[in-house]
Write an enzyme that holds these catalytic residues in place. Structure first.
Site, PDB file in Angstrom:
ATOM      1  N   GLY B 225       8.164   4.340  -2.158  1.00 19.81           N
ATOM      2  CA  GLY B 225       7.602   4.844  -3.404  1.00 19.81           C
ATOM      3  C   GLY B 225       6.109   4.602  -3.473  1.00 19.81           C
ATOM      4  N   PHE B 227       3.398   2.782  -5.780  1.00 14.52           N
ATOM      5  CA  PHE B 227       3.505   1.751  -6.820  1.00 14.52           C
ATOM      6  C   PHE B 227       2.690   2.059  -8.077  1.00 14.52           C
ATOM      7  CE2 PHE B 227       1.067  -0.792  -3.407  1.00 14.52           C
ATOM      8  CZ  PHE B 227      -0.197  -0.514  -3.909  1.00 14.52           C
ATOM      9  N   HIS B 245      -6.929  -6.347  -4.037  1.00 15.83           N
ATOM     10  CA  HIS B 245      -8.363  -6.184  -3.705  1.00 15.83           C
ATOM     11  C   HIS B 245      -8.709  -4.757  -3.274  1.00 15.83           C
ATOM     12  CE1 HIS B 245      -8.437  -7.094   0.944  1.00 15.83           C
ATOM     13  NE2 HIS B 245      -7.384  -6.396   0.619  1.00 15.83           N
TER      14      HIS B 245
END
Lengths: 336, 336
Positions: B225, B227, B245
């Site tokens: 998937g 996110f 980051h």
């Protein structure tokens, strides 16, 4: 094996991050700007024309690398970077880093190809122009290169002035003198000496300006020529600094032999470079400099003190010895 | 001022020499070759297809950098390089250095431009394809990237397995799991845990192979998937390693908020990265990693533990704390 950690490997392997950060800082004038006075982030961002996104990370990286200081949000140079990386000071060594940034960083990207082919990877790659032809054809580039060579010769020049028995000699010649850091230092420190800087004719104006700025023009003169083709002036001591490593073994021997022939009996030769330790396991800088000669020259390589002393004895020098100078540099002395 | 020397400056400024030498050694398979047994110069030159000119300088440079050993002319790996740079061992971390060699070294050549423009300098430069689109479109490149991410996550994975109160939780999800080093390590060390690796669908075969090799497929599954777009599975603990980051502040907050919403009361989030020290003056690697995000991403940046805890509290986490892991990595934990 339980003591093994990946830190040393990662630190070296990603070491180009820190290296390129410093090279960009020199290019952007960070240290020259801060030499005029400490400054805060908004001021530096504006003065250096840095984009807001990473200005703070960039400057704080330099703090963490101990290249800047920061107190209460005000950045300033360290004593080292203020002395060596402020363009306005004669002690500026940034020229070599400017050259590394503009040329070497990219050329070293082809190291693997160089290791496989044995061929240089700079402007001369694939039969392009020779490094020195390229450098010497463009006055601005030449001045930058010569300044850089002065920068990396300054420490060695002072050590040579102090560690060689100059009281026994009257005249010297610096072969491949560049801007004249070594002749100027020797003449300054030893008022009884007169000397010659020998380099390609294009170097003359840069050399004479440098010597005149120091008020040494009565004792230090320039001689233009090609040290492989033209006769060498007669002097008591011949110096070759960061010269011998540029050439292949046959040319190294030819240069040493030509120097021997030009010297009077009792004369001496001083060769200095980032001389590799005889066991080839300590002077990483000297060994890497030899890989830099792979990148930069057709056949050049760095060498140990033992190598150089053997070549000197082969061409006729009777006594030889090695003396450390500063940092990774040593000198090899041969007496005729 | 008298204590100032140019050595620290030169060591960092020309540090790309040592760095590229190691990167080329990994590329050429020096350490994998020597893992099969020590070898002399002629053997290595032949096996690695090195040109005679600089083979010895190259290998002796690696000796001087403490990356190889040499006794009586026979080269061998150090304990570190044998463990971490032999492609045949599961502890191989060379994937990250292969990627650095093939991509980052060149992209970092444009650091100055990045600092001025705030724009990334990788494949996506000038509107080219996004880093992740580029990586995930090519199965070989994807596998290389995922292996590299495993390599740099291995130490952190072990530390997270040891330093978090796993006995109080039953299920976890690693968001942006890559190959699955963290899920595999947690499931291996804590037999009561079941977990999910969540990543883009293209990662599935590489993840499942990695987990199956470790016999953990009954307790660790893959969920494909995006996110940002897809709902997150319900688990007790959500982990994000070297993920936060990559993104700008708005996306960082969105990801943390989405994790908070997906967790049950009593659940926890673990964020780890090369977290910068709060005073932004010690963790040079974390700060340089943030510049690497400038090179690699549209808006990513690294951050301090204080930054991350503030973002966590903003989205609703009640208790937060920072714990060091290994090397430059730390984790920030938030409890719902």
């Amino acid at each position: 094996m339980s003591a093994a950690t990946p830190e040393h490997i990662m630190q070296i392997g990603l070491g180009f991050w820190a290296s390129k950060t410093l090279l960009s800082a020199v290019e952007l004038g960070v240290f020259s700007t801060l030499a005029d006075g400490p400054a805060d982030l908004p001021t530096l961002q504006r003065t250096l024309a840095l984009h807001q996104r990473s200005a703070r990370d960039f400057l704080d990286s330099l703090v963490a690398l101990r290249l800047l200081e920061r107190e209460n949000g005000i950045y300033s140079n360290t004593p080292d970077t203020d002395l060596y990386l402020d363009r306005a000071k004669p002690s500026y060594i940034g020229g070599i880093l400017e050259m590394a940034n503009a040329r070497l960083y990219g050329f070293w990207g082809s190291l693997t190809e160089a290791l496989r082919s044995g061929e240089l990877q700079n402007e001369g790659k694939g039969g392009g122009e020779d490094l020195f032809a390229a450098l010497y054809a463009d006055p601005d580039r030449l001045r930058g290169f010569l300044t850089a060579m002065s920068a990396i010769s300054a420490g060695a020049a002072h050590a040579i002035a102090g560690k060689f028995p100059w009281s026994e000699y009257k005249t010297f010649m610096d072969l491949g003198s560049a801007q004249g850091m070594v002749p100027a230092t020797l003449a300054h420190d030893h008022p009884h000496l007169t000397g010659i800087g020998f380099d390609l004719p294009a170097v003359k104006p840069v050399f004479e300006e440098f010597i005149a700025q120091r008020g040494l023009e009565d004792r230090v003169r320039f001689r233009g020529g090609n040290f492989f083709e033209d006769p060498l002036p007669e002097v008591d001591v011949i110096i070759m600094g960061h010269i011998l490593h540029d050439w292949d073994l046959a040319k190294k021997r030819a240069l040493l032999g030509k120097a021997f022939d030009a010297l009077p009996k009792g004369g001496a030769i001083i060769v200095y470079d980032a001389i590799i330790d005889d066991d080839r396991r300590e002077n990483a800088f000297g060994l890497l400099m030899s890989l830099n000669m792979l990148i930069e020259t057709a056949g050049g390589f760095d060498y140990t003190g033992e190598d150089c002393q053997a070549w000197m004895r082969d061409v006729g020098f009777s006594r030889t010895r090695v003396e450390p100078l500063v940092g990774p540099d040593s000198m090899v002395i041969g007496f005729k």
